[in-house]
Design an enzyme around this catalytic site. Sequence first.
Site, PDB file in Angstrom:
ATOM      1  N   THR A   1       0.819  -1.206   0.000  1.00  0.00           N
ATOM      2  CA  THR A   1       0.000   0.000   0.000  1.00  0.00           C
ATOM      3  C   THR A   1       0.858   1.263   0.000  1.00  0.00           C
ATOM      4  O   THR A   1       2.000   1.244   0.479  1.00  0.00           O
ATOM      5  CB  THR A   1      -0.899   0.000   1.258  1.00  0.00           C
ATOM      6  N   ASP A   2       0.273   2.351  -0.465  1.00  0.00           N
ATOM      7  CA  ASP A   2       0.977   3.646  -0.394  1.00  0.00           C
ATOM      8  C   ASP A   2       1.031   4.170   1.045  1.00  0.00           C
ATOM      9  O   ASP A   2       1.779   5.100   1.341  1.00  0.00           O
ATOM     10  CB  ASP A   2       0.317   4.675  -1.314  1.00  0.00           C
ATOM     11  N   GLU A   3       0.229   3.554   1.954  1.00  0.00           N
ATOM     12  CA  GLU A   3       0.163   4.074   3.327  1.00  0.00           C
ATOM     13  C   GLU A   3       1.486   3.889   4.073  1.00  0.00           C
ATOM     14  O   GLU A   3       1.718   4.527   5.093  1.00  0.00           O
ATOM     15  CB  GLU A   3      -1.004   3.432   4.081  1.00  0.00           C
TER      16      GLU A   3
ATOM     17  N   TYR B   1      -2.008  -0.599  10.938  1.00  0.00           N
ATOM     18  CA  TYR B   1      -2.120  -1.247   9.625  1.00  0.00           C
ATOM     19  C   TYR B   1      -0.905  -0.940   8.758  1.00  0.00           C
ATOM     20  O   TYR B   1      -0.231  -1.852   8.261  1.00  0.00           O
ATOM     21  CB  TYR B   1      -3.412  -0.804   8.911  1.00  0.00           C
TER      22      TYR B   1
ATOM     23  N   LYS C   1       2.133  -3.369   7.290  1.00  0.00           N
ATOM     24  CA  LYS C   1       2.432  -3.540   5.866  1.00  0.00           C
ATOM     25  C   LYS C   1       3.872  -3.116   5.581  1.00  0.00           C
ATOM     26  O   LYS C   1       4.574  -3.744   4.783  1.00  0.00           O
ATOM     27  CB  LYS C   1       1.454  -2.717   5.004  1.00  0.00           C
TER      28      LYS C   1
HETATM   29  P1  NAD Z   1      -9.573  -7.493   2.116  1.00  0.00           P
HETATM   30  O1  NAD Z   1      -9.540  -7.198   3.574  1.00  0.00           O
HETATM   31  O2  NAD Z   1     -10.806  -7.204   1.325  1.00  0.00           O
HETATM   32  O3  NAD Z   1      -9.246  -9.041   1.875  1.00  0.00           O
HETATM   33  C1  NAD Z   1      -8.240  -9.704   2.559  1.00  0.00           C
HETATM   34  C2  NAD Z   1      -8.381 -11.199   2.276  1.00  0.00           C
HETATM   35  O4  NAD Z   1      -7.311 -11.884   2.961  1.00  0.00           O
HETATM   36  C3  NAD Z   1      -9.699 -11.793   2.792  1.00  0.00           C
HETATM   37  O5  NAD Z   1     -10.260 -12.625   1.797  1.00  0.00           O
HETATM   38  C4  NAD Z   1      -9.276 -12.580   4.018  1.00  0.00           C
HETATM   39  O6  NAD Z   1     -10.108 -13.712   4.258  1.00  0.00           O
HETATM   40  C5  NAD Z   1      -7.863 -13.000   3.648  1.00  0.00           C
HETATM   41  N1  NAD Z   1      -7.026 -13.254   4.827  1.00  0.00           N
HETATM   42  C6  NAD Z   1      -6.891 -12.481   5.927  1.00  0.00           C
HETATM   43  N2  NAD Z   1      -6.065 -13.063   6.816  1.00  0.00           N
HETATM   44  C7  NAD Z   1      -5.654 -14.225   6.247  1.00  0.00           C
HETATM   45  C8  NAD Z   1      -4.768 -15.251   6.651  1.00  0.00           C
HETATM   46  N3  NAD Z   1      -4.147 -15.205   7.830  1.00  0.00           N
HETATM   47  N4  NAD Z   1      -4.551 -16.286   5.810  1.00  0.00           N
HETATM   48  C9  NAD Z   1      -5.179 -16.338   4.611  1.00  0.00           C
HETATM   49  N5  NAD Z   1      -6.029 -15.386   4.182  1.00  0.00           N
HETATM   50  C10 NAD Z   1      -6.257 -14.344   4.978  1.00  0.00           C
HETATM   51  O7  NAD Z   1      -8.314  -6.734   1.515  1.00  0.00           O
HETATM   52  P2  NAD Z   1      -8.146  -6.028   0.095  1.00  0.00           P
HETATM   53  O8  NAD Z   1      -8.719  -4.659   0.174  1.00  0.00           O
HETATM   54  O9  NAD Z   1      -8.591  -6.941  -0.966  1.00  0.00           O
HETATM   55  O10 NAD Z   1      -6.571  -5.869   0.065  1.00  0.00           O
HETATM   56  C11 NAD Z   1      -5.739  -6.866  -0.535  1.00  0.00           C
HETATM   57  C12 NAD Z   1      -4.290  -6.450  -0.391  1.00  0.00           C
HETATM   58  O11 NAD Z   1      -4.081  -5.191  -1.007  1.00  0.00           O
HETATM   59  C13 NAD Z   1      -3.844  -6.289   1.071  1.00  0.00           C
HETATM   60  O12 NAD Z   1      -2.549  -6.803   1.192  1.00  0.00           O
HETATM   61  C14 NAD Z   1      -3.879  -4.795   1.297  1.00  0.00           C
HETATM   62  O13 NAD Z   1      -2.924  -4.412   2.279  1.00  0.00           O
HETATM   63  C15 NAD Z   1      -3.503  -4.279  -0.079  1.00  0.00           C
HETATM   64  N6  NAD Z   1      -4.024  -2.937  -0.385  1.00  0.00           N
HETATM   65  C16 NAD Z   1      -5.373  -2.691  -0.368  1.00  0.00           C
HETATM   66  C17 NAD Z   1      -5.837  -1.424  -0.699  1.00  0.00           C
HETATM   67  C18 NAD Z   1      -7.309  -1.107  -0.746  1.00  0.00           C
HETATM   68  O14 NAD Z   1      -7.662   0.036  -1.090  1.00  0.00           O
HETATM   69  N7  NAD Z   1      -8.198  -2.036  -0.459  1.00  0.00           N
HETATM   70  C19 NAD Z   1      -4.941  -0.419  -1.030  1.00  0.00           C
HETATM   71  C20 NAD Z   1      -3.576  -0.706  -1.012  1.00  0.00           C
HETATM   72  C21 NAD Z   1      -3.123  -1.977  -0.730  1.00  0.00           C
HETATM   73  P1  TYD Z   2     -10.833   3.857   4.149  1.00  0.00           P
HETATM   74  O1  TYD Z   2     -11.763   3.452   3.056  1.00  0.00           O
HETATM   75  O2  TYD Z   2     -10.984   3.238   5.494  1.00  0.00           O
HETATM   76  O3  TYD Z   2      -9.354   3.669   3.584  1.00  0.00           O
HETATM   77  P2  TYD Z   2      -7.930   4.172   4.207  1.00  0.00           P
HETATM   78  O4  TYD Z   2      -8.128   4.597   5.602  1.00  0.00           O
HETATM   79  O5  TYD Z   2      -7.104   2.941   4.081  1.00  0.00           O
HETATM   80  O6  TYD Z   2      -7.473   5.301   3.305  1.00  0.00           O
HETATM   81  O7  TYD Z   2     -10.963   5.415   4.340  1.00  0.00           O
HETATM   82  C1  TYD Z   2     -10.736   6.315   3.272  1.00  0.00           C
HETATM   83  C2  TYD Z   2     -10.814   7.709   3.832  1.00  0.00           C
HETATM   84  O8  TYD Z   2     -12.164   7.969   4.223  1.00  0.00           O
HETATM   85  C3  TYD Z   2      -9.964   7.914   5.077  1.00  0.00           C
HETATM   86  O9  TYD Z   2      -9.425   9.239   5.047  1.00  0.00           O
HETATM   87  C4  TYD Z   2     -10.954   7.770   6.215  1.00  0.00           C
HETATM   88  C5  TYD Z   2     -12.244   8.286   5.620  1.00  0.00           C
HETATM   89  N1  TYD Z   2     -13.487   7.673   6.127  1.00  0.00           N
HETATM   90  C6  TYD Z   2     -14.533   8.485   6.557  1.00  0.00           C
HETATM   91  O10 TYD Z   2     -14.460   9.728   6.540  1.00  0.00           O
HETATM   92  N2  TYD Z   2     -15.682   7.874   7.008  1.00  0.00           N
HETATM   93  C7  TYD Z   2     -15.819   6.528   7.067  1.00  0.00           C
HETATM   94  O11 TYD Z   2     -16.866   6.027   7.510  1.00  0.00           O
HETATM   95  C8  TYD Z   2     -14.724   5.700   6.597  1.00  0.00           C
HETATM   96  C9  TYD Z   2     -14.832   4.198   6.639  1.00  0.00           C
HETATM   97  C10 TYD Z   2     -13.585   6.324   6.131  1.00  0.00           C
END
Ligand code: NAD
Ligand code: TYD
Length: 356
Positions: free
Chosen positions: A133-135, A159, A163
Amino acid sequence: MTILVTGGAGFIGSNFVLDWLRSSDEPVVNLDALTYAGNLENLASLKDDARHVFVQGDICDRALVDQLLATHRPRAIVHFAAESHVDRSIHGPGAFMRTNVEGTFTLLEAARAYWGTLEGETRDGFRFHHVSTDEVYGSLQPQDPPFSETNPYEPNSPYSASKAASDHLVRAWHHTYGLPVVTTNCSNNYGPYHFPEKLIPLMIVNALAGKPLPVYGDGQQIRDWLYVTDHCSGIRAVLAGGRVGETYNIGGWNEKANIDIVRTVCALLDELRPDAAGPYSRLITYVKDRPGHDRRYAIDARKIERELGWRPAETFETGIRKTVQWYLSNEDWVARVQSGAYRDWVSKQYGAGQTN
Ligand code: NAD
Ligand code: TYD
């Protein structure tokens, strides 16, 4: 040839598996623990598809991972599995350390042992693709340039710290053991199958239910938004042509303030599903800010464009419209997620066992 995907029942992982099997016949072994965030219903269209082998299991289970690698002999591991929600990490960081740090460590060790058994082209071609992630780069001031791959790591939440730790492990396994890794750091994804605890799907489902739309703090926090299928194509590009040991940022070139995202969602719903009670923006409610809330993330995605010719296909306008339309067309999916019935999907669809 086969790839092993971890976390392929989650939001991005399930989109990736669907996208992969739309564009290739190469089988996918999908290892997912099915935590609250895993939803096999996302993959219902693959139920009778022999190219998809689902295994319910934990990435921290070394014996299971070893067995999957020995049985399926994948040419690559694409590692999505993680705890992914910042708010949950604030309330309970332990699960994040376990899955994101210990789980990545376990996978790296299993991959190293497996890779050590490979020879020739198979060994040279093997990849461990870590999805991050960019975070990890921390928070930007308004005038700062966007994150590039050389930005120092300054994670601020449990989180992002977990990561960042996993990224460091991946880097070290390459430098010390020569494991052929690539890492991608992407911005906030959005699109179909997004669990409604994250900003965009939460706003859509709350608005449709007439519930408040909780905006943290002043709503001026900025994120870069990447449509999920663009993320999938970026991962495919890096897996196919990324240089070993390198990291690539993947972003949507879409920096938006949270409040503007919420207003856009409301305006689209006003157009597509007007509410007799009035515009959905009436539901916007400012609430207490998230502790340690990062102010701005922005991605400089020029490296992946320069080296691999990748650019996102969607603008925010096209992506958010598709997303809102998807939620309007999939209210059953939303209802089953909200009621918890989605968690029965494995037993209903697959019986007591779990694999395809
Ligand atoms: P998500 O939370 O929707 O899905 C995570 C999946 O991992 C789930 O299906 C869960 O069952 C599985 N999981 C969790 N713990 C596990 C374990 N111990 N063993 C096996 N499986 C396990 O997450 P996402 O949003 O699809 O994110 C996927 C990846 O991308 C993550 O690594 C996250 O850090 C990264 N990422 C996500 C975002 C975003 O905007 N969603 C942005 C940047 C990076
Ligand atoms: P989120 O979707 O949780 O992603 P991340 O925190 O990983 O960027 O949140 C996106 C942005 O929206 C973040 O600045 C937090 C804000 N946010 C709200 O303002 N209200 C909400 O209910 C949620 C879930 C997030």
